[in-house]
Design an enzyme around this catalytic site. Structure first.
Site, short mmCIF file in Angstrom:
data_model
loop_
_atom_site.label_atom_id
_atom_site.label_comp_id
_atom_site.label_asym_id
_atom_site.label_seq_id
_atom_site.Cartn_x
_atom_site.Cartn_y
_atom_site.Cartn_z
N LEU A 91 8.46 -1.95 -9.84
CA LEU A 91 8.56 -2.66 -11.12
C LEU A 91 9.52 -3.84 -11.13
O LEU A 91 9.78 -4.43 -12.17
CB LEU A 91 8.98 -1.66 -12.22
N ILE A 93 9.59 -9.53 -7.17
CA ILE A 93 9.97 -9.90 -5.80
C ILE A 93 10.39 -11.37 -5.82
O ILE A 93 9.64 -12.23 -6.31
CB ILE A 93 8.76 -9.72 -4.83
N HIS A 134 -2.17 -2.59 -9.35
CA HIS A 134 -1.91 -2.76 -10.79
C HIS A 134 -2.94 -1.94 -11.57
O HIS A 134 -4.13 -1.96 -11.24
CB HIS A 134 -2.03 -4.25 -11.15
N GLU A 145 -6.57 4.81 -8.43
CA GLU A 145 -5.56 4.09 -7.62
C GLU A 145 -5.36 4.80 -6.29
O GLU A 145 -5.24 4.16 -5.24
CB GLU A 145 -4.23 4.01 -8.37
C1 GRF Z 1 0.75 3.16 -11.12
O1 GRF Z 1 -0.06 3.17 -12.25
C2 GRF Z 1 0.75 1.76 -10.55
O2 GRF Z 1 -0.45 1.09 -10.67
C3 GRF Z 1 1.76 1.11 -11.43
O3 GRF Z 1 2.78 2.08 -11.57
C4 GRF Z 1 2.21 3.38 -11.47
C5 GRF Z 1 2.97 4.08 -10.39
O4 GRF Z 1 2.71 5.40 -10.28
N1 GRF Z 1 2.17 -0.17 -10.93
P1 GRF Z 1 3.29 6.21 -9.04
O5 GRF Z 1 4.80 6.01 -8.96
O6 GRF Z 1 2.60 5.75 -7.80
O7 GRF Z 1 2.97 7.64 -9.37
#
Ligand code: GRF
Length: 192
Positions: free
Chosen positions: A86, A89, A105, A175
């Protein structure tokens, strides 16, 4: 090399994919954006060298950038994967690692990306706008936040009774599939 700020379930998906052979890569290191996050224990359990590089410990962005660059070099990374990272960079890091920093994302970029669109905020906005589809995007990081070239996307239907939490959970499942798959295609250079 993986960077994360949260529970690290995407990091875990990458670790699992290297173990199962779906991802033919070695995770050379892990950098946490702050102490105490779940991702650190996942990395340690998997025997991945890890450290914390906390933006707030540096007075200037340049010092922060140098610390990242040193870690990337020392851990001999080919690619930097932002798996729920978060912190912005620094631009000179992005330039030095051009096309080799990859982000996941939780929306169908270019929609619901950029400033303020992180975590549940993304899913709240998708539900508020009564979208029928959401999903996740893996993209190359460039100087424009969440606007780098898209490598892959997965879609998820938004259900009538979805809450931000229920939608987030279904997107997260996607994801976990999309991120290792895309990294594998990238390193094997098998993009269509
Ligand atoms: C995920 O939804 C990712 O896309 C977002 O933050 C969340 C991270 O989840 N950028 P985790 O820490 O991998 O469980």
């Amino acid at each position: 090399m993986v960077l994360a700020s949260g529970s690290g379930s995407n990091l875990q998906a990458l670790i699992d994919a290297t173990i199962s052979g779906k991802l033919d890569a070695n995770i050379t290191g892990f950098i946490a954006s702050k102490p105490g996050i779940g991702a650190i224990s996942r990395a340690e359990k998997a025997g991945i060298p890890s450290c914390v590089i906390n933006r707030t410990s540096f007075e200037t962005e340049n010092e922060f950038a140098n610390s990242l660059l040193t870690a990337f070099r020392d851990l001999r990374a080919d690619y930097i994967i932002l798996a729920g990272y978060l912190i912005k960079i620094p631009v000179n890091v992005i330039q030095k690692w051009e096309s080799r920093i990859i982000n996941i994302h939780p929306s169908l970029l270019p929609d619901y990306g950029g400033k303020g669109f992180y975590g549940l905020n993304v899913h709240r906005a998708v539900i508020r706008d009564k979208q029928k589809l959401s999903g996740c995007t893996v993209h190359i990081v460039n100087e424009e936040f969440d606007k780098g070239p898209i490598l892959a996307q997965s879609t998820v239907s938004v259900l009538e009774n979805d809450t931000p939490e229920s939608l987030a959970a279904r997107v997260l499942e996607q994801e976990h599939i999309l991120l290792p798959q895309t990294i594998q295609q990238l390193i094997k250079k098998t993009f269509p």
